[in-house]
Enzyme design. Structure first.
Site, short mmCIF file in Angstrom:
data_model
loop_
_atom_site.label_atom_id
_atom_site.label_comp_id
_atom_site.label_asym_id
_atom_site.label_seq_id
_atom_site.Cartn_x
_atom_site.Cartn_y
_atom_site.Cartn_z
N ASP A 56 0.80 -1.05 0.09
CA ASP A 56 -0.06 0.05 -0.20
C ASP A 56 1.10 1.10 0.00
O ASP A 56 1.72 1.34 -0.69
CB ASP A 56 -1.10 -0.20 1.27
CG ASP A 56 -2.41 0.56 0.89
OD1 ASP A 56 -2.33 1.82 0.91
OD2 ASP A 56 -3.14 0.02 0.80
N HIS A 92 -3.49 5.84 3.80
CA HIS A 92 -4.34 4.72 3.47
C HIS A 92 -3.46 3.51 3.85
O HIS A 92 -4.36 2.59 4.53
CB HIS A 92 -4.14 4.62 2.06
CG HIS A 92 -5.20 3.97 1.32
ND1 HIS A 92 -4.82 2.68 0.94
CD2 HIS A 92 -6.46 4.02 0.79
CE1 HIS A 92 -5.84 2.01 0.22
NE2 HIS A 92 -6.84 2.93 0.19
N SER A 137 -11.25 -0.78 -0.15
CA SER A 137 -9.91 -0.77 0.51
C SER A 137 -9.86 -1.05 1.91
O SER A 137 -9.07 -1.70 2.25
CB SER A 137 -9.20 0.61 0.41
OG SER A 137 -8.68 0.86 -0.94
#
Length: 783
Positions: A144, A227, A565
């Site tokens: 990620d 994220h 996600s």
């Protein structure tokens, strides 16, 4: 004179265009050259062979110059390299006898507490007793945007030493030291090669215009987006009591496998994710010793390529070959059909669902009526304070501005003098104008708040920071508009957000969650299953944006995010949880356990619904909502082997020679009947069934083999949920297992019946021994 002028123009055009076309032809860009299974040898020998291959086609005569063109080299789980090539060189390499595929280094996009408590509650089982079966030896690799190591979710207090089999590293950077890793965060890598062609992307956003990735963020494993930190803590974060987001969602935040270890691989920045870097991260993760890989990244559904040119599919195949479970987000392009991505059968593809918590932002009208909206806002408006005049966007339209634009809070459409100090009411009939843009337009025009009337994505609370904001559906919005029409001086206040727990019904399929069937093949039912992905509280990097931090508050150590996600690491954590209890199980057995024990009813005891209100289908939610506790004891599992996947490639249409390169097995031969997409559904031992073509009068028989992982001397009896117009027969109707680890085969035959309708029909085949319920959903397309 005119003819001569034309001649001069043609000559000039020729002189300009020819060099430009030649320049384009010889311009270099990043390509991935995939060679299949590794040929063996150390890293230097493999790299030397790659340079030798380049020398056969490249125009560079200088060895040093050739070496500089290679940006990544893969040699652990699979073999290949990424290099700066011209279009001519890429075409020449694609014809090399060792090469399986050559493709551009495309940009990929990011698909971006209480959720685990909700899943435990839905299972109906006691988490305290079953949770003790988990160990801390499972390692989750999160590919990620990196990690914020100071987040309390990565505290290693009370953890045992790092597993001896771990071979990874903790890479350093200007803002990241080896000491930032510990017994929880055991590894961190970053990859600096990012293509200039990478498209800009953001968590939970669609692919947008091209923009280069910021190079200054590439030299460290540290997360500069937030994220990756959120995903890693969702999968395996330690329990953190008193976690909240500025007072909202207060409780204990924890990952799905809080005893597991985390290794992070930074391949993305805010600008996007490099395909070549992602492949390198998968290659490294397998070599490092991870058990589960979580990838909340994907290609736009509009740009789906074939399986052997898809970097995620390629990396996942070889990881799976080596026993690593690969979990991927299905994408955020829903609710449109045929939008699910990461749909290869060796990938566990995840859809997103809501949980039993919502964030309520109430609009109190001047007549005392309270309209319950959804949003996250920390405004200072209150019932005891000032009431604000209401105005519609249409009424506040700027001069010469179309009413349709002002109604949608289109940029530049509002007259600041008509808006200042008022609450604006806008609609969402123009999908091109996002909620964030509408909020910025209203706030920039001096409005005191914004009420958005829009059914789209009202299940996902928009975070407006300190600006007063609330979103309501069209039906409720009509009440607000009716009040404004009937009142001379309409007023309202938008109250700060409150979180509402035990919200019903839940779960539902999230509006943004990508739907099946898969664009590359309809012979495998995708997505596989569903997990919480709406308004998920997890660790975050502290925000540096003052607009995101409420007045008088310090930046939060947690954030609330939505997207597939967020659903993906829930399943990665659940997979690690099952792996810790059953370390000898293959990745496909773990997937099967999660799928066949998934739940299809909500907290009202009714069938799970889609965001539209209709009953959710297999193309919305796959097998259903994960139930990690139930997955610990599934009774039966469907073990999908590497040979199954190789046969899939054959049936899909790839030639024997190509499949042998992918497999590394020189003796492999495609089965009789290949290629034939219709044979995929009948032969792939998968925990769900998809029949892409059922013609009247031509029954289709599908074979499956179940393995007993429960007690000996077990007898399972079948029950079929068949929709009207579809005949579904199972033979035999009983499966008898004398011992554990034994297998039994059966066939499911589908045929049309009276009253059949064209299109997809959905149902399930369920085997039960009285203690276990093994459900395999099916989707059958009647043509």
């Amino acid at each position: 004179m005119v003819n001569r002028a034309h001649f001069v123009i043609l000559v000039l055009a020729y002189r300009l265009l020819v060099p430009l076309s030649a320049e384009a032809q010889h311009a270099k860009e990043s390509y991935v050259v995939y060679l299949g299974s590794p040929s063996g040898g150390d890293a230097e020998a493999v790299r030397a062979s790659h340079l030798q291959m380049l020398s056969s086609i490249a125009v560079q005569s200088d060895e040093e110059e050739r070496a500089s063109t290679v940006t990544q080299s893969y040699h652990h789980a699979f073999e290949g390299f990424a290099a700066e090539l011209t279009e001519e060189e890429a075409a020449a390499l694609s014809g090399h006898e060792r090469v399986v595929s050559v493709f551009r280094d495309r940009a990929l996009q990011l698909h971006t507490t209480r959720s685990w408590d909700f899943l435990d509650a839905q299972s109906g089982l006691r988490a305290e007793r079953l949770g003790h079966r988990a160990t801390g030896d499972v390692i989750i690799g999160v590919i990620d945007t990196g990690v914020w190591p100071e987040a309390p979710s990565f505290n290693d207090a009370g953890m045992r030493g790092v597993p001896a089999r771990w071979r990874g590293v903790c890479m350093e950077g200007p803002d990241f030291k080896k000491s930032d890793c510990n017994k929880k965060l055991i590894g961190a890598r970053y990859y600096g090669s990012q293509p200039d062609s990478a498209a800009s992307a953001s968590p939970n956003a669609s692919l947008s215009g091209a923009a280069p990735l910021p190079a200054e963020t590439a030299g460290s494993p540290r997360d500069t987006v937030g994220h990756g930190t959120h995903c890693a803590s969702t999968a395996a974060g330690a329990a953190v009591a008193g976690a909240d987001y500025y007072g909202l969602a207060r409780g204990t935040a924890k990952g799905g496998a809080p005893a597991s270890r985390v290794a992070t691989y930074k391949v993305c920045t805010l600008g996007g994710c490099s395909s070549s870097a992602l492949l390198k991260a998968v290659d490294d993760a397998v070599s490092d010793g991870v058990d589960v890989i979580s990838i909340s990244i994907g290609m736009s559904s509009a740009l789906a390529s074939d399986f052997l040119s898809d970097p995620i599919a390629l990396g996942a195949f070889h990881a799976n070959q080596r026993g690593v479970l690969v979990v991927c987000s299905g994408g955020n392009d829903g609710p449109t059909p045929y939008t699910v991505v990461n749909s290869a059968p060796w990938i566990l593809t995840v859809a997103a669902s809501t949980i039993d918590r919502t964030f309520q932002s109430s609009v109190v009208l001047g007549n005392g009526n309270v309209i319950k909206g959804v949003a996250i806002n920390f405004s200072n408006q209150s019932l005891s304070g000032e009431r604000y005049p209401l105005v519609t966007g249409a009424e506040a339209a700027g001069r010469y501005t179309p009413v349709s634009e002002a109604s949608n809070c289109y940029p530049g459409s509002l007259d600041a003098q008509k808006v200042a100090g008022k609450i604006v009411v806008c609609v969402g009939t123009n999908s091109m104008v996002s909620r964030r843009v509408k909020k910025l337009v209203a706030e920039g025009s001096g409005a005191s708040g914004l009420v958005l009337i829009d059914d789209a994505q009202k299940d996902v609370a928009f975070d407006a920071g300190s600006f007063a904001f609330s979103q309501v559906g069209n039906d409720v919005g009509a009440q607000i508009l009716g009040y404004m029409i009937s009142t001379k001086n309409p007023t309202a206040v938008i109250l700060p957000t409150e979180d509402v727990k035990e919200f019903k019904p839940a779960p539902t399929v999230a509006s943004f969650s990508a739907r099946g069937p898969g664009g590359l093949t309809e012979s495998v039912l995708k997505p596989d299953l569903m997990a919480p992905g709406v308004s998920i509280l997890a660790a975050a990097m502290p925000s540096t944006d003052k607009a995101e931090v409420p007045a008088g508050k310090k930046p939060s150590a947690f954030a609330i995010k939505s997207g597939t996600s967020m659903a993906c690491p829930h399943v990665a954590g659940a997979g690690a949880f099952v792996k810790s209890a059953h370390p000898g199980w293959s990745s496909s057995m773990i997937r099967s356990a999660l799928m066949t024990t998934a739940t299809t009813t909500n907290n009202l005891g009714k069938p799970v619904a889609s965001s539209t209100g209709a009953v959710a289908t297999g193309h919305d939610m796959g097998a259903g909502e994960i139930s990690p506790l139930r997955a610990l004891s599934p009774g039966l599992v469907f073990d999908t082997t590497t040979k199954d996947y190789l046969n899939f490639l054959c049936y899909y249409g790839y030639k024997d020679k190509l499949v042998r390169k992918v497999s590394g097995d020189a003796g492999f031969a495609c089965p009789p009947g290949a290629p034939s997409p219709d044979l995929i559904a009948t032969g792939l031992n998968y925990p769900s069934i998809s029949v892409p073509r059922l013609v009247s009068g031509k029954p289709v028989a599908v074979s499956r083999t179940a393995m007993n992982v429960g007690p000996s001397n077990a007898t399972y009896v079948v029950a079929v949920e068949a929709p009207p117009g579809l005949s579904v027969k199972v033979s035999p109707e009983r499966l008898v297992f004398s011992r554990r680890w034994t297998t039994a085969a059966y066939k499911v035959t589908f045929a049309t019946a009276a009253g059949v309708s064209k299109g997809y029909a959905y149902g399930a085949v369920t085997w039960s021994d009285g203690a276990h319920s093994v459900r395999t959903p099916f989707a059958v397309n009647v043509v």
